[in-house]
Structures are given as C-alpha cells and as structure tokens.
Design an enzyme around this catalytic site. Structure first.
Site, PDB file in Angstrom:
ATOM      1  N   ASP A 686       0.834  -1.200   0.000  1.00  0.00           N
ATOM      2  CA  ASP A 686       0.000   0.000   0.000  1.00  0.00           C
ATOM      3  C   ASP A 686       0.872   1.255   0.000  1.00  0.00           C
ATOM      4  OD1 ASP A 686      -2.754   1.186   0.285  1.00  0.00           O
ATOM      5  OD2 ASP A 686      -1.814   2.025   2.072  1.00  0.00           O
ATOM      6  N   LYS A 690       1.431   4.365  -2.985  1.00  0.00           N
ATOM      7  CA  LYS A 690       1.443   5.806  -2.729  1.00  0.00           C
ATOM      8  C   LYS A 690       2.728   6.442  -3.262  1.00  0.00           C
ATOM      9  CE  LYS A 690      -1.441   5.367   1.426  1.00  0.00           C
ATOM     10  NZ  LYS A 690      -1.520   5.579   2.888  1.00  0.00           N
TER      11      LYS A 690
END
Length: 832
Positions: A686, A690
């Site tokens: 995750d 980003k």
C-alpha cells in the site's frame, strides 16, 4: 424586491389585464375585486377570454367553413358561460344570461353564415373575438356595481402592417374621448384582443393580443402603470421546466424584455411593449393566484445598481433550428454578398434568427427555423447559381438539430469578461458552440449549439452568472468505511453548502460491488445505504451508472469512487473522456498499469474533466497539492521521504523494545488500525502504491514493479491463512528486535519509510534514522512527507498530520469534490 416602481408620483390611472387562466372559472373571477382595489383614481380592467375559449371558437369557425358539425361545441361553450354567470352575478344572473344569450345567438348566426358563404375575414374575426365579449360581461358582474363596460371595437382602430397590427392612434383617441362623454365612470372593464379596422370591419390583434390591447389602453388612458396578471410569479431568469432554480427577476428594462421576448421567453411580445414604452409607463407581471409576490417590474431603465447584481439578467433557448451556411472562396472582398443572401431568404419568406460572419469573409452563416431550412437552401442556391457555376461559391451547408441559447442583460454593456464566462461555462459542461452572434448594444450574446446539449447548456450558463447554484450530478461507488463516512459528511454539509457557496451537489446514484440505486432527482445521502438495500436497487452496471450520472439536463457530472477496485479504476479514462469528473481515494489508477494511467491523463487533456486523487496518498493531507505546487513553480525535486501508512507509523512510533513487535501488531488490529489481515499493511504494498503516485506526479515513469519493497512478513507466513498468521505472529519478534537493538546502538530509531530519489530510485521498508530526522518526531498514526528540493535543501519541506482513518480520508475526498466545484465557478457571494 420592489413592490412599486421607482417613482414618488401618485398614480392617477392603473390598467390591469387578466389572462385566460386568471378567468378560468367563476372562482377565479371572484378573486379579482381585491386585486384591482389599488387606490388608483381610475382603474381600467382589460380581459381575455375564459381559459380555452378562443381555441374552441377558432375550431368552431374552422368546422363551420369546412362543413363539419359545430353546434355541440357551441352549446357546450354557451352552457359553460351560463353556469359561470349564475355563480358570479347573484341577483343579476337573469339579466346577464339574457345578454350572453344574445351574444351566443349572434355567434350562431355567424357560424351558420360561414357554413353557407365560406370564409369571410371580418366574420371570422368576430367569431374569434366573441370570447372577450362574453368574458367582459362576466368580469363586470364579478366586480360589482359601478363598473362601465367598454367594447374595444367601439374605440380601437387598427391597420395591418408588415411587423404586425398597428394602431391608428389619433382616430382611436378621438373615439375614446367620445365614448368617455357618455361613460365617465373611473372604473372600466374593457375587452382585449378585438378591434375594428379603418373600414369599420371587425378584426383582432392576433393571438396573445389581449396583452397588446392592455398596453394600448394604458397609452390611451395615459396610465401611470400597467399590471399584467397571469399564472406565473413574474418574469423568470430561465424556463423553470428546464432550470428548476430559475428565479423571478424583480426588475428588468424594456430592452432586456425585448431581447428575451424575441427569443421566445415567457415575456410580453415586443409589440406589446411599444405602446407603454412610448409613454415610459412601468409595466408589472404578477400572479393572480399568488398576489402577495411583488412580481417583475419592466421599466424604461433598470434601477441604479440592479444590473450589477449579475451582468446577465436572463437566459432562453430557442429549439428546432438549423444553421444555414454559404461557403465560398470567391466571396472574400466582394460587396453585396450578404445583401444578396438575405434578399433571397426574404423572398422565400424565411425569418433569420441569428447571423454570424467571420472577418475572413469565407462564409456567412445564419440560423433559421428547421421547418424553413429547405426553402431557405433552395432560395440561396437559386440566387447564387451563377457563383456556383463559376466556382466563386462552393456550397450551401445545412447543420440540423440546432438550438440557440441567448444571454440577455443590461449589465453586459461595457462589462468585461461576460462572453468568457459564458463560453467557459459551456466548455465546462462539454457543450460545443457552432456559431456566435453579439450585437453592438452588448445586451445579447447568442450561441448556436446542438439541440441535444440545450438543457445542459442553459443550466450551465444559468449557474455561471449566479442565477442559480452550480449543479453537479454525483454518483458514489463504494459503501465501505470511507464511503459511508463520506455520505455522512455530505448529509451534514450539503444544505449549508448550497446556501453559502452556490454549489448544488445532487447525489443521484449510489453503488457497491453488486448493486446500484439511481434517482432522477436526488438521493438524500443519509438514505443512500437504505436505498441500495431496497428492492428497487438494480444489479450493478457501470455503463448504466455512468450514463445516469452524466444526465443531459444537468451541466456537470462527478463520480466518486470509494472502492478499492481495479476494475472500477479501469473505467476512469472513458468517464473522463465523456466529461465526467472523477474523485477517488482508490490507488489503482494512479499506481497501476502505466497504459491505463497514460490513457487517463490523455483523456484529461482532451476533455477538460478533472481527476481528484489527493486522498490516495495522504488522506486529508495536501501532499499531492504541495508537490504539484513545487514543480509548477519551477522548483526541482531531489528526494521524497515519507511515512505513508498510519498503521506502520503507529507501530514504529510505539516500538521501543519494551514490548514485543507482535504484541503491538495485535493491539493495532484490536484498535482497528490495521486491515483485518495485518499482512496487507505489513507487506508495504500500500505504501509502495502511494510512492508510485508521488513519483508519477513528479514526472517519473515509475511502476509498482520498479519499487524495491521490503515486506515485514516472513516468507513462511505469507501464504498461510489469517488465523494461522495471527497465531504465529511471534515469529516477527526476533528479527525485528535485532534490528531495533542495532539501530539503538548507533543512536538511531526505526521507522517505516518510503523513499524516492531524483533519478527514480524508489524503496519501501524499515530504515534506521537519526534523532533529528523529521520522521522521528511524528505522533501516533501521523503521516509525514518530507520534500527535499532546490529551495528546500538544507531544511526540507514537511507535510505532517493524520493520514489515515475514514473521517480524514472522506474529508480529503470531499475536499477534492469542492475544489472541482470551485473550478466550475462556485462562489461565496454574488457575481464579483
């Protein structure tokens, strides 16, 4: 809103005109006395026929001439008026019925004569005008004693003209003066619509002629004001059937009313206003059924400051048009081409609504009624046959299915940027302009557009000039924690937002991974989940969902994707290409397949639709905005260091060796900081997504596979079930404890960091940092992003704050939504 014209003079004479809907039945007629009791010394009441009567009379005349059966319609109309007489006249009903019987006997005689001798203009006009004659008798009775009745045919003399029926003013004044010698009452009921010509034959002023009659009588009686009573609250800024937020205009000038009326708005016909303009008589439009509303004053000039409220006073659409264009290289610099074109159209009886010619003189285009386009084409081709033969003109081109949008307002005169605002609003609404026309008076800008875009264009323009809120059709996909929180925030904020900022966000569609609920009007955000669970909800169809959100009658469309679906992200390019704005915390589009990302950006460049994705990196933190501003202002990025996971931030802010790492992971899960499977956080994927989003924002062609990601999950635990993983969490402790002790021995501390260098090297993992590093000073679940640039080299720029949790993520999404609304033209105040 003014309730009287801007004058301190005492009114000596008021004229009131009541239309057919105001006289539909006895109940309506009995409402009139208090409406006309306005304190004026002299009061003149001009009446139309009862609602539907003129249509019935026209049909009877046609039937009589054609030999069809008209007596049943005559009998029904007679009985309707007799019944009304009984209700309005009280003790005088018998006498009134006798008068009406005489009128209807005369009508029957005229109809019989038409059947025997055929069409006769004067007799047909007498049939058509019978409605006003009998209506005036009923209204006289409803008003009570003391009212004289004036048959307009006794005083009003008119003649036909090319621009419509004209008034013989001198003769009409003489006849009125003679009539007044025997009818001196200051209270008069007069028939509208009917008159006589110079030969003494009956005639009419044309459909809607009662308004014209009222203006004529206002002039003849030298009235101080004229009130037109109808079934609307006044002149509206746009057609309320197309723009629900259309507002009643408190005032407008004669010039504004002319412009709107010529383009078909529900305003008085321009011919109607000529008699009152000649004497500068204020004219007011009022609602019989809502008399407490002041209505709209139409004045010689706008009151001081009124035009500044908005440069555009009203907008209107004319449909069923076509663009006719004459194209020719040999037209350049040739005098008389336009004259020849319009002479040909005039000869064919074609009315031109709009004209446009570029300075190159290569083409002249005009907008005509669709029903007249073929006669127009044939006339122009015939007129320019020689020019076609020798190649000086190339074509007469026709573009069908056109509508004309007109923006009208005195405030446009000398006001810079009005055209830019109009064109910008249409561009935002994805409306293409085919032709443009603006007169030198600057009171009207007209644009020809595709008829399919007409409603959307009208609403977009209406919003652009603060005549109504910016309306955005909104669809929300995803009803997890973030989606539900966003719905809650929308429910709390939308009412105040609409009033405060002129933004009308209409939630019209809601969907989860399986079902969707669509509403033509709006779904209350607080009811959205329930709507989705109801029997009316349908199986999810993303094509149908997007088509519904992109409603033709709403200028702007926005889809908010709160899912974590890559399949939904696949749709972003086509949605944006279709002009649908997209806002999302979903990271797949920004960090996934490069081809999809490129297609999304390409769609943005061509469509102008916005893509809001701030929440994909720092939830509610302005991380992407900060990076974008640095780059756009010419700074050079050297490095990005970031704690981009609230879960991992909490873990390493808490991990000091006093408690095993596994114990902290279990606590974080219990507190709701981790995903149900903590490996989703510990894997670092995750965070890597980003970082890819930030890298691409910085101009680097980086993909997820280019990021060196350290997973904190041992290989032996990566493929086991969740329960087994949780049971074996202790296996994380020894290697993590060793890393912590090594860092502490060097005076360092562990943090989970995403790092990006100028050359595109990207890493995600646990890093030992010195005490002075900004990431050593975060709190609990704070996210932190540190930008090192030319300007911020020795002291990097830091963005820090809560970067996780449904509330802040939903707020970040909402912030992107409002940023798009602001870009569409919302405002905290009126036009400024």
């Amino acid at each position: 809103m003014p309730s009287a014209p801007p004058s301190s003079e005492s009114a000596a004479c008021h004229v009131h005109k009541f239309g057919g809907t105001s006289l539909a039945d006895a109940t309506r007629m009995l409402l009139l006395p208090p409406l006309v009791d306005d304190g004026a010394d002299t009061r003149i009441i001009v009446v139309s026929a009862m609602h539907g009567t003129t249509n019935a009379l026209v049909a009877m005349a046609d039937d009589a001439v054609a030999g069809r059966d008209w007596p049943p319609a005559w009998q029904a109309l007679r009985e309707r008026h007799f019944d009304t007489a009984d209700a309005v006249a009280g003790d005088g009903a018998a006498r009134l019925r006798e008068q009406l019987a005489e009128d209807f006997d005369a009508l029957r005689g005229d109809l019989e004569a038409l059947g025997q001798s055929g069409a006769d203009d004067a007799r047909i006009a007498r049939v058509h005008g019978l409605g006003e004659v009998v209506s005036s008798r009923l209204v006289q009775a409803a008003l009570g004693d003391g009212w004289d009745r004036l048959d307009a045919r006794d005083v009003l003399v008119v003649h036909p003209g090319e621009m419509g029926v004209g008034v013989d003013w001198a003769e009409s004044r003489d006849k009125l003066a003679t009539w007044r010698t025997t009818h001196p009452s200051p209270r008069v009921v007069a028939t509208g619509f009917i008159a006589r010509d110079r030969n003494g034959d009956d005639t009419t002023l044309g459909r809607n002629g009662s308004d014209y009659s009222a203006a004529i009588f206002a002039n003849l009686f030298d009235a101080a004001e004229l009130s037109i009573w109808t079934d609307v609250d006044g002149v509206l800024s746009a057609d309320p059937r197309l723009v629900p937020d259309a507002t009643v205009l408190p005032t407008m000038s004669y010039a504004e009313a002319w412009e709107l009326a010529y383009f078909g708005a529900k305003v008085l016909h321009p011919q109607t206003m000529a008699p009152v303009q000649a004497r500068a008589i204020p004219l007011r439009i009022r609602n019989t059924l809502n008399p407490s509303v002041p209505g709209t004053w139409i004045l010689p000039e706008n009151p001081e400051g009124d035009a500044e409220l908005s440069p555009v006073k009203g907008l209107t659409i004319v449909r069923d048009m076509a663009v006719l264009e004459l194209v020719g290289n040999g037209m350049v610099g040739v005098p008389g081409t336009a004259e020849k074109l319009f002479a040909a159209l005039h000869g064919a009886g074609v009315s031109v609504t709009m004209i446009s010619q570029g300075s190159s003189e290569h083409s002249i285009c005009c907008v005509v009624r669709a029903s007249q386009v073929e006669p127009a084409r044939a006339a122009v081709e015939h007129a320019f046959a020689d020019a076609f033969a020798d190649g000086r003109t190339q074509a007469v081109e026709v573009t069908p299915d056109i509508a004309v949008l007109a923006a009208v307002g005195d405030g446009m005169v000398g006001f810079p940027g009005v055209a830019a605002r109009l064109f910008g609003a249409l561009a935002q609404a994805r409306v293409n302009i085919r032709a443009i026309a603006q007169g030198a008076s600057e009171r009207n800008i007209s644009v020809a557009i595709a008829e399919a875009d007409a409603t959307r264009a009208l609403r977009a323009a209406h919003s652009a000039f603060w005549l109504s809120p910016q309306t955005v059709s909104v669809g929300v996909i995803g009803t997890g924690n973030v989606g539900r929180t966003l719905l809650s925030q929308l429910s709390a904020v939308l009412p105040g937002l609409r009033a405060r900022s002129q933004v009308d966000l209409r939630l019209r569609a809601i969907a989860n991974s399986k079902r969707m609920a669509l509403d033509h009007f709006a779904i209350e955000p607080g009811d959205a989940i329930e709507r989705l669970q109801s029997d009316d909800a349908a199986t999810l169809d993303l094509d149908a969902f997007a088509a519904h959100v992109r409603a033709g009658h709403i200028p702007h469309a926005l889809i908010i994707d709160c899912s974590a679906s890559s399949a939904t992200a696949d749709r972003y390019p086509e949605w944006i290409a279709a002009g649908i704005h997209v806002v999302t915390p979903n990271k797949h589009a920004g960090s996934g397949d490069w081809e999809r990302y490129s297609a999304l950006r390409e769609a943005q460049r061509h469509s102008g639709a916005k893509f809001g994705y701030e929440a994909t990196v720092g939830a509610g933190l302005p991380v992407i905005l900060t990076l974008r501003n640095l780059i756009d202002t010419g700074d050079t990025l050297h490095a990005v260091d970031g704690m981009l996971s609230g879960t991992l931030a909490w873990l390493f802010n808490s991990y000091d060796g006093s408690r095993p790492f596994s114990e902290l992971v279990r606590e974080a899960r219990e507190l709701g900081y981790t995903e149900p499977d903590p490996r989703d956080d510990l894997s670092g994927l995750d965070v890597a997504r980003k970082l890819v989003i930030l890298a691409r924002e910085a101009g680097l062609q980086l993909s997820l596979e280019d990021v060196d990601v350290e997973s904190l999950v041992p290989a032996a635990l990566q493929d086991v079930g969740v329960d087994e993983f949780l049971a074996r969490l202790d296996e994380l402790d020894a290697p993590m404890d060793a890393r912590l002790r090594e860092a502490q021995a060097g005076g360092l501390g562990l943090r989970h960091l995403a790092q990006l260098t100028r050359d595109g090297t990207a890493t995600v993992g646990v890093v030992a940092l010195p005490a002075e590093h900004a990431c050593r000073h975060t709190r609990l679940t704070d996210n932190l992003v540190q930008f090192t640039t030319d300007r911020y080299s020795s002291n990097p720029l830091v963005v820090q704050g809560p970067g996780a949790g449904p509330a802040v993520t939903a707020a970040g999404v909402f912030g992107d939504v409002l940023a798009i609304a602001n870009a569409l033209g919302s405002s905290e105040g009126r036009y400024a």
